[in-house]
Structure formats: C-alpha cells, structure tokens
Design an enzyme around this catalytic site. Structure first.
Site, mmCIF file in Angstrom:
data_model
loop_
_atom_site.group_PDB
_atom_site.id
_atom_site.type_symbol
_atom_site.label_atom_id
_atom_site.label_comp_id
_atom_site.label_asym_id
_atom_site.label_seq_id
_atom_site.Cartn_x
_atom_site.Cartn_y
_atom_site.Cartn_z
ATOM 1 N N SER A 671 -30.206 -13.122 -25.059
ATOM 2 C CA SER A 671 -30.133 -14.114 -26.104
ATOM 3 C C SER A 671 -29.399 -15.449 -25.724
ATOM 4 O O SER A 671 -29.880 -16.623 -25.990
ATOM 5 C CB SER A 671 -29.592 -13.616 -27.446
ATOM 6 O OG SER A 671 -30.765 -12.616 -27.948
ATOM 7 N N ASN A 874 -37.739 -7.483 -28.576
ATOM 8 C CA ASN A 874 -36.651 -6.715 -28.454
ATOM 9 C C ASN A 874 -35.343 -7.231 -28.126
ATOM 10 O O ASN A 874 -34.214 -6.905 -28.532
ATOM 11 C CB ASN A 874 -36.860 -5.591 -27.585
ATOM 12 C CG ASN A 874 -37.851 -4.617 -27.916
ATOM 13 O OD1 ASN A 874 -38.061 -4.191 -29.251
ATOM 14 N ND2 ASN A 874 -38.899 -4.039 -27.128
ATOM 15 N N TYR A 875 -35.233 -8.372 -27.235
ATOM 16 C CA TYR A 875 -33.995 -8.819 -26.819
ATOM 17 C C TYR A 875 -33.471 -10.245 -27.149
ATOM 18 O O TYR A 875 -32.598 -10.710 -27.186
ATOM 19 C CB TYR A 875 -33.979 -8.782 -25.249
ATOM 20 C CG TYR A 875 -34.017 -7.297 -24.861
ATOM 21 C CD1 TYR A 875 -32.919 -6.414 -25.032
ATOM 22 C CD2 TYR A 875 -35.163 -6.734 -24.255
ATOM 23 C CE1 TYR A 875 -32.890 -5.267 -24.366
ATOM 24 C CE2 TYR A 875 -35.265 -5.381 -23.813
ATOM 25 C CZ TYR A 875 -34.041 -4.791 -23.919
ATOM 26 O OH TYR A 875 -34.250 -3.467 -23.505
ATOM 27 N N LEU A 876 -34.533 -10.876 -27.779
ATOM 28 C CA LEU A 876 -34.280 -12.365 -28.028
ATOM 29 C C LEU A 876 -34.098 -12.404 -29.476
ATOM 30 O O LEU A 876 -35.052 -12.257 -30.335
ATOM 31 C CB LEU A 876 -35.361 -13.421 -27.354
ATOM 32 C CG LEU A 876 -35.632 -13.333 -26.062
ATOM 33 C CD1 LEU A 876 -36.835 -14.358 -25.610
ATOM 34 C CD2 LEU A 876 -34.423 -13.748 -25.383
#
Length: 916
Positions: A671, A874-876
């Site tokens: 992120s 899932n990650y940002l």
C-alpha cells in the site's frame, strides 16, 4: 464455483510453529476471494496454469514509463526512510526507542557460527533457471542502503560467537501503543454529502429536514456521543426541475418525454434504488474491530445448495477398453466422465495426474465394477474419447441455443438457487458468498502438486456442519440426507463447513465479500497495516542492529525480517510430503539463495501456488555476510534459517505492536509503495486515459514487488490483434472524414493538419478493412432481423417477411460498392451532408479517440505478464484508489468492478486528501 478452492481464510489464522518436517502451509492468502489457498480451477483466468515467465521487461514507446519503473525499484529498497517525511496525525504518533548497541571485536566476521544439527533431507526445488531473468531483475547499487546513496564498504569484525548465548546488552524500550481513539460524532451534513458517498441520497421534504436539524441541535447541546444511525432515504421521489414550466426541446424541436424510459429500465432503476436503501452502513454504526468474541446475535439461512445428482449417459455412449465398449454403472461412469472432460487439456498429458486418477478410478471400479464383467487393469488401454465427443456435442448444442432459451435456462437455475443466496444476520438481509457445494471431480492443484488428478468425492449432507442461530428452524437439504451436525457458535462467521477428502482441508461457507462482517475484517486489516507506519522505523532500526548480534537465533531472525520487509516475501512454513514443494522466507533452503559478490543475492524458488520467484537483488553488506555464514557446512537441501519459525517470528513482531505479523508487512509495503507511485507518476493535467495508465503502472509495480506474476495469456496476441483492427478502423474513419472535407473545400488539402495520410492504411489494407466491415455489417443485419422476429413472436405478432432482410442487405452491398469506387480518388461522399465545421469537429474527436486507444494498447501490452487483480483485492488499501479518483476526477468505475465496489463501500467515503 471453483472445485478446488479452500474456503478457510488464511487472513485470520495464526501461523503454526514447525517442530517437525511435516507441517501445514503458512503462506499468506492471495486469492481473489480472500478465502485461502486457490487451485488452478479457481483462477480468474486460464492463463495462470501456464509456466511462469521469470521476469518482466516493459517495452513502451514512452521513455517516462521506463523511468517510473526504475524509480520504483529504487523506492522499494529505500523504504527505511520513506515514512519520515509523511505528516503524523494526532492519533498516529511516532514512538522513540533507545538505539540498540552494536557489537564489534577483532575477530573475522566471516567465521561461521557454531554448527547446528542438520534437518531431514528434503526434495530439491523444481525451479529452473530462466535466461535473461538476471539482467531484468538487477537493481541499482544506489538502492542498497535505503536512502538512495551508495554505502561505503565497512569491514565489521566480531568475536567468536557463543551458541545461543545472549550477550549483556540493553534491549530497546518497546514502542507504546497509541491510546484508543475517541469516537467523534459525525456531522449530519457529512453523512449525505456527495463527495463522500457513492450512493446519492434523496433530499427530505423541507418540514422533515427542519425537524431533523432541530433534533440535531438538541443532541449537540446535550453532548450526546452516540454514533449516528444511517438515515433512511425518503419514500417519495424529488420532483424534477422544470424550466419556466416548459419541457426542454430536442434539436428537432420536439418536446422530450419525461416518461420515455422503457418499463424494463424503470424496474431496473427501482431495484437499484431498493438495493441502495438496504445497504447497512456498519462503518458508521459500530466499531469495525469488534470485541473478538460475539460476531452476531441471530443468524438464519437455508443451508447450502448441493449440485444435482449425476445423470447417466445415453446407452450408445460408452468408454472403451482395449477397443471394446464397456457397460459401466453410474458411479464408475461419472468418474470416467471427469477424466473425459479434460482429455484435450494439459492435465491429461501429465503423468502424475494420470497416475493419481487411474489409482482412484480402480478403487471406484472395485466397489462398482463393469456390468458386463470386463476387468480394467491398464490405463493405456482405456479410451475415454467417445464420452469426450459426446460432451463436446452437448456444449455445441447449448451454445447454439437462442438468447431466449438461454435466458429461460438461467432463470430456472436462479430460481432453484434463490433460497440460498442470502441469509438474515441480526435482522438484516446479507448476501452469502460461496453457497454452492463443490461438485465432485478431479483435483487439479497448482504447479507440481503431488495429488493432482485425485478424485474429489461428492459431498453429502452427512458431511456438513451447519451453523445457525439458536432456536431457529433447521434448514432442510435440497438432496436426501441429514446434516452431520447443527451448531450455534456466535464467535465464528461461517455458515457451514466440511472436510474435503483430497488434502483434508476444511471448506467454509462465508458471507459475500460485500457483507458487513467481511467489510469489517478488510477495514481492520488495512487499518492494522496503516498503524504499522508509526512503528516501522523502530522495527527496522532494531533488526538492523540484530544483523550483527552474537546470538545465532536472533541474527537469523533479523535477516529473515530484512527479507520480509525489503522484498515482501511471505513468512512461509514447512510442507508435508504430500504437498507441493513451495516455500517462503522462513522455509528457504540453501539451494534457493545464491551468493554473488560483492553484495548480490539471487533468489530462485517456488512460492505460493507454485509460482516461481526469481530475483537478483543487492543487499546490505552485513546481510550478504550473514547468508554466507548461514550456508556454511550445510547441504543444498538444508534449511537456510534453521533457527527461525513463523510462530516465534510473529510473536517477536507482536511485541512491537499488537496484532503485528509478517503478513501485515506485506500489506503495508504494497500500500505505501502504491501510494508513492501514484503521487509521483500521476499527471496533473493529463487525460483520463493517461491517468489510468499511471494508475495501472503503479499497480504493476506493486504486483512485481509481491511476485503476482503470470504467464502471457493464451488469448493475448488474439486480443491485441483485435485492438489493432479497431485502431485501423478509427484511422479509416478519419481518412474518410478528411476526404469528405476535401470534397467540400479543396483548400484543406494544403492544411498540414489534414494533408498527411494515415499510417498502416495502404490500398491493400483499405480493401481488406472494407471487406471485413462489409461481412460484419451483413452478419449484424441478419442477427437483428432474427432477434426482431423472436421479439415479435413472443408478443404474439406476425414476423417480418424475408424481403425486409433482403432490402437491408441490398443497401449494404450498394454502400460498399460506392466505397470501392472512391478508393484512390481522395474524395468521399457522406451518407448525410454535414457542414465543414462539423466535419472538422468530428476529426478532432476522432484524433482524441485514437490517442486514448493507443494508450490502452500500451497499457494492455505492458501488463501481459503481471496479475493486477490479486494486489487490488488483497493488498492495496481501497481508500487510496477512492481518494485518488476524487482528486484526479477519474470515475472509479473505470478501476473498480461492481464486485469491488460492493466489497469496499466503506472506502468510498474518504475525501480527496486522504493518504495511506
């Protein structure tokens, strides 16, 4: 629904220690639905089953794109200092620690630490070398020390190490957790603001609004701290504005009809409005983190939907053995059909797949032998092609159905599934995610999975445990049977679970991604990663100091933390013999890391889902020395970090910040890198497509960091070919407009803006384009004629005569004969006469369209080897995207699909100044 999806979420599951050689997988979940490990048939595309392309080289005509990529790689290595420049909010305060002492002495630092017992020998990695990958993944030496400047070589000498004996030193003071944030009452005017809410709220009548304002004033004066409840939209619709009581007129002077919408569109709009009213704004009404115990008060649902029972094949369709048809009972015939359906795929060419299938097929044949008594003993003599050909014929028949027939079949299917799509949670209607039970089939796995081809048995009610509210009626299965167990566990969020027979994994039925429970979990995850900003500098300072500690265990842990932080590696865990040979940071073996003096490490291993990780990266001098030490007196298949497990590592991280694990580092680094790339690469005055290209470039950089790679899709070249044809069509249209301009006024031929011919459009290309366009127009006319007749028949009216179609086809032929005569003349007669100014405007719009389309083609080509969906899901942090779209006036629908918009409604209300 995927047949191989493990529906148990890895997000909330602690990583287990690894005392022995056979342990469960500890990789972080990275699948599309957030429900855990995914097998090949649960992928978003079929392309991920292809061999992995080792590294990425982006070829673009724009030099700026390459510069951005080089900048990213530098930034990835300089994360140590990047948070210092960011403003700290009151609730996010930096914590100070005492600097850890650094030990040094006169002995050679390259002396290996005391030897340790070697672990059991493991299978060698299946990773292979990839030519060109080393060069493509080389990072600049300037990125090594974290501040963009090259480090000076400093030789560090230390005394002989005492095995696991800590030396006297003062431990840094732990960073204090920030005080709990006070709930601040949200202003009523903010709740319905258009800038923060994706759903347009309807204005209340003036009397009601005045009453609400009066109530708010009373509440403020009383100091009421209770959170606001979501306002209900008024039932009556606001009246449309009128201009002096006269309806607006169209260009032709005719008054526009206010009720011109078709009934279908009205009903669709009404349905969307009802759905908007039903949205539960949990992020305004309750603590998203919850108390960790009771998740719900009441839960009512209808269980899960079982697939229909097997239907036997026609009598004339039989598999053959040694050239002779075999009469199989339904139980054995069904398993033969599973293999026949995959006959023309790569799976049927795989030895492991075939071996596992035939082994299980023989077991089924023992229980349900052929009716004619024939014995099946050799796989090579089995012929499944008759069943395969029958399946292909059925597919063709289904594809040939009319649109009305397909719609009718879908409606019937939806009607059967309707009772299972939603549940009632605490009195609210919530959508259920994976309500369908996996059908039986053959396990495909990912990569070189040792169990691929194994038979997945049919799941029955006796295998399933149901979780519902106490005192509510127990749902009845849609197939014969009784539930294995009915429980009332309010501390879990799953509705049903069972154990699949291939790997023994638990499968769960959860609420959909857009539900309040899932939303709270997502928001909590990203808030945890954002909280890490306050602690990351202290953590990095500590593990950097521990890179030189005299205790082997601590030194290995510090080196592993360096890799997890700088390279975004998953923590990893040991695998059992029956699992694919995939590894993470803590389970790296000596063979997976190669030393290249003076300070380069080459990583080459299979990561989660058997995706190859290859990276040649410069590291700190001390890290290079440590890896050299850790590999001393070890074999290639020995553990690199033989004193480090994920559970103790996560426990150590939790001493800095509550709930901190290695997974949080991965989310944080993804992120923060994404935020920096957007800030650096987004053009302030660019077009929407230029901004979208910058967004996708930033997303690609994160995907590279997290190793979310894929092989080039099988359909990529075909897709690019279609785009090139579309671009040629735009150029052809522009050419015809220029020629029409010349026909109106010959002086435009001397104008530089219009005088130059279009590239890629010679005489042959023009003839080919016109012929292709002619064929498409004829096909389009025939389809429209058929569709119109179907519609008339459904309404009970007489169909159009064939003469209508013939007349239309005559017009098409006449038009293309005219175009053929115009070739080479430099003139064109438009179907409808237009003024010169109108033609010039049309050319300008077309040139802008061509420019935008070229950017789309560049973006498609650049992203062919990267999977962007995983990081986006899932990650940002989705709030980064929402704020960026508002700031740069980019419609978020161009980035987030309807599924993602439903998954992250809480993120849509941030303002344009929000930063991760």
């Amino acid at each position: 629904m995927s047949a191989d999806i493990s529906m148990s979420s890895d997000e909330d599951t602690p990583l287990a220690p690894r005392p022995g050689p056979s342990k469960p997988n500890g990789h972080a979940a990275a699948n599309g639905n957030g429900n855990g490990r995914v097998d090949s048939d649960s992928l978003m595309s079929d392309d991920d089953d292809l061999p992995l392309v080792c590294s990425l080289i982006y070829v673009s005509p724009r030099a700026s794109l390459i510069c951005l990529q080089l900048d990213l790689i530098t930034n990835l290595q300089s994360q140590t200092t990047r948070t210092k420049s960011e403003p700290m909010t009151p609730e996010v305060r930096s914590r100070k620690r005492k600097q850890a002492p650094v030990y040094s002495s006169s002995s050679d630092d390259d002396t290996p630490l005391a030897s340790t017992p070697l672990r059991a020998t493991k299978a060698k990695s299946t990773a292979v070398r990839m030519p060109g990958a080393m060069k493509a993944t080389t990072l600049p030496a300037s990125a090594v020390n974290g501040n963009g400047r090259a480090k000076k070589a400093v030789k560090v000498e230390e005394s002989d190490y005492e095995e696991d004996t800590p030396q006297p030193k003062k431990r840094p003071v732990k960073a204090q957790r920030p005080p709990p944030k006070k709930r601040v009452k949200k202003e009523e005017s903010d709740v319905g603001s258009e800038d923060e809410t994706p759903i347009v709220k309807k204005t209340a009548p003036k009397k009601r609004k005045a009453k609400q304002q009066e109530q708010e004033a009373k509440a403020e004066s009383s100091g009421d701290e209770q959170p606001l409840k979501a306002k209900k939209a008024p039932a009556k619709r606001a009246k449309k504005e009128e201009t002096n009581g006269v309806a607006p007129k169209s260009k032709k002077g005719k008054a526009k009809k206010e009720d011109s919408e078709e009934p279908a569109k009205k009903s669709k709009k009404k349905k969307e409005e009802e759905e908007e009213k039903e949205i539960f704004r949990w992020w305004e009404n309750q603590d998203p983190n919850g108390d960790g115990s009771i998740k719900w008060n009441t839960l009512e649902h209808n269980g899960v939907y079982f697939p229909p029972p097997y239907e036997a094949l026609p009598k004339n369709v039989r598999m053959k053995y040694n050239g002779k048809p075999i009469d199989l009972p339904p139980e054995s015939e069904e398993v033969a059909g599973f293999y026949a359906a995959l006959l023309e795929t790569e799976h049927a060419q795989d030895k492991t797949f075939n071996s596992n299938f035939f082994k299980d097929f023989l077991e089924i044949l023992k229980e349900h032998p052929p009716v004619d008594g024939m014995k099946i003993e050799e796989f090579a003599k089995c012929d499944f092609r008759p069943i395969f050909e029958y399946f292909e014929d059925e597919k063709a028949k289904k594809k040939a159905l009319s649109a009305a027939e397909k719609k009718e079949l879908k409606a019937a299917k939806d009607k059967l599934e309707a009772p299972y799509t939603h549940c009632v949670l605490d009195g609210r209607k919530e959508k259920v995610g994976n309500f369908r039970v996996e059908p039986p089939g053959l396990f495909r796995g990912r990569g070189d999975h040792p169990k691929k081809g194994a038979l997945k048995l049919r799941v029955r009610p006796e295998d399933i445990t149901i979780n519902i509210g106490e005192g509510l009626p127990t749902p009845q299965p849609n197939v014969p049977g009784q539930w294995k167990k009915v429980i009332h566990d309010q501390t879990v969020t799953w509705l049903a679970n069972w154990t699949e027979n291939v790997n023994g994994n638990y499968k769960y039925v959860f609420l959909a991604a857009g539900s309040s429970i899932k939303g709270q979990s997502d928001m909590s995850k990203f808030e945890k990663a954002r909280e890490l900003k306050s602690y990351v500098d202290v953590i990095r300072k500590d593990y950097t100091a521990d890179l030189k500690t005299k205790v082997m265990k601590d030194r290995q842990r510090a080196t592993a933390m360096y890799f997890i932080d700088r390279l975004a590696l998953r923590a990893g865990n040991e695998k059992g013999d029956d699992e694919a040979d995939t590894v993470g940071c803590c389970s790296l073996r000596c063979e997976h890391v190669t030393l290249e003096p003076p300070n380069y490490l080459i990583f080459d291993f299979l990561g989660k889902d058997s995706i190859r990780y290859y990276n040649r990266v410069p590291v700190d001098e001390q890290v290079f020395k440590n890896i050299k030490l850790f590999k001393e007196n070890k074999n290639d298949d020995d553990d690199l970090f033989d004193r480090v497990d994920t559970a103790p590592l996560n426990k150590h991280l939790a001493s800095y910040m509550k709930g901190l694990t290695a997974k949080v580092f991965r989310t944080y680094n993804a992120s923060i890198t994404f935020q920096e790339q957007l800030d650096q690469g987004t053009p302030e005055k660019g077009t929407v497509q230029e901004k979208l290209n910058a967004y996708n470039h930033a997303n690609r950089m994160v995907a590279i960091l997290c190793n979310h790679q894929r092989a080039v899709p099988k359909t990529h070249e075909q897709s690019m070919g279609k785009m090139r044809e579309k671009l040629r069509a735009f150029k052809y249209e522009r050419m015809k407009l220029r020629h029409a301009l010349f026909a109106n006024d010959a002086k435009f031929k001397k104008n530089k803006k219009y005088s130059q011919d279009e590239s890629d459009l010679d005489d042959d290309a023009i003839a080919e384009h016109e012929e292709n366009h002619r064929a498409k127009e004829i096909e389009k006319a025939e389809k429209k004629f058929q569709k119109d007749n179907e519609k008339l028949a459904a309404e009970g009216k007489s169909p159009q005569p064939e003469s209508v179609l013939k007349d239309k086809l005559k017009d098409i032929e006449a038009e293309f004969k005219k175009l053929k005569k115009e070739r080479g003349t430099g003139k064109h007669e438009l179907k409808r006469e237009r003024a010169t100014e109108k033609i010039e405007d049309a050319i300008d719009k077309l040139e802008e369209k061509i420019k935008t389309f070229k950017l789309q083609m560049e973006d498609r080509e650049a992203g062919k080897e990267v999977a962007l969906g995983t990081s986006k899901i899932n990650y940002l942090d989705p709030r980064i995207t929402a704020a960026w779209c508002k700031k740069h006036e980019v419609p978020i629908e161009k980035i987030f699909s309807k599924t993602l918009l439903a998954k992250f409604p809480w993120a849509m209300e941030v303002d344009d100044g929000w930063k991760f």
